[in-house]
Write a protein that holds these residues in place. Structure first.
Motif, PDB file in Angstrom:
ATOM      1  N   GLU A   9       0.846  -1.186   0.000  1.00  0.00           N
ATOM      2  CA  GLU A   9       0.000   0.000   0.000  1.00  0.00           C
ATOM      3  C   GLU A   9       0.887   1.244   0.000  1.00  0.00           C
ATOM      4  O   GLU A   9       2.063   1.176   0.363  1.00  0.00           O
ATOM      5  CB  GLU A   9      -0.910   0.009   1.239  1.00  0.00           C
ATOM      6  N   SER A  40      -3.022  -3.354  -2.907  1.00  0.00           N
ATOM      7  CA  SER A  40      -3.619  -2.647  -4.043  1.00  0.00           C
ATOM      8  C   SER A  40      -2.610  -1.896  -4.917  1.00  0.00           C
ATOM      9  O   SER A  40      -2.917  -1.569  -6.055  1.00  0.00           O
ATOM     10  CB  SER A  40      -4.683  -1.661  -3.537  1.00  0.00           C
ATOM     11  N   GLU A  41      -1.412  -1.643  -4.429  1.00  0.00           N
ATOM     12  CA  GLU A  41      -0.408  -0.882  -5.192  1.00  0.00           C
ATOM     13  C   GLU A  41       0.499  -1.768  -6.055  1.00  0.00           C
ATOM     14  O   GLU A  41       1.320  -1.252  -6.815  1.00  0.00           O
ATOM     15  CB  GLU A  41       0.474  -0.084  -4.228  1.00  0.00           C
TER      16      GLU A  41
END
Length: 173
Positions: A9, A40-41
């Motif tokens: 993240e 998510s990154e």
């Protein structure tokens, strides 16, 4: 070999670690960075690595049930976080005897020492973290010093010591 373990993240600063990695490669260092975790990154960061031509020397390993066997094989643990609670991952790296460099976020000085006795704490920005890692990688005396003090510090977090501290705390109540 350098490693880090965290959710992928923005707050964990892996974009900063990629920029630092690129600079260290340009400086002539031969290194590989391994990141254990999911988040998510990840895709965004993988595109950044591709654009910079760093996919051969920076690897996202994904989630591992037992990250310890990976961390134990690395020469340095880096916490690049922008913000952090008390870092369990840094504590675990110390227990495994792996030298640590961390940005100045919650718990860093408590774990690594007010005067960097057990690891290196840098200001919480890309340039300072880069300088800290470069200083570490450039100086055999520093590497040897932290190889020794990290093992000593890690013993303070072993199970017996932790249980004894909890028992003492409960006895004082």
């Amino acid at each position: 070999n350098i490693c880090s373990v965290a959710k992928i993240e923005y707050s964990k600063g892996y974009d900063r670690l990629i920029h630092i990695h690129e600079k260290l490669i340009r400086d002539g260092f031969k290194l590989h960075i391994y990141v254990l975790g999911i988040g998510s990154e990840k895709e965004k960061l993988e595109r950044m690595l591709q654009q910079k031509g760093l996919t051969e020397s920076f690897t996202f390993l994904g989630f591992k049930e037992n990250p310890y066997k990976y961390v134990a094989k690395c020469d340095l643990y880096v916490c690049s976080s922008r913000r952090e609670g008390f870092s369990t991952a840094v504590t675990e790296a110390l227990i495994l005897g792996v030298p640590c460099i961390s940005t100045n976020c919650s718990g860093a000085y408590e774990l690594l020492g007010e005067n960097n006795e057990y690891g290196i704490v840098t200001d919480n920005n890309t340039e300072s973290l880069y300088r800290g890692i470069k200083k570490y990688l450039s100086n055999k005396k520093i590497i040897d010093y932290y190889a020794k003090t990290t093992k000593m510090r890690g013993k303070e977090f072993d199970t017996k010591s932790t249980i004894k501290e909890v028992e003492n705390l409960l006895d004082r109540q």
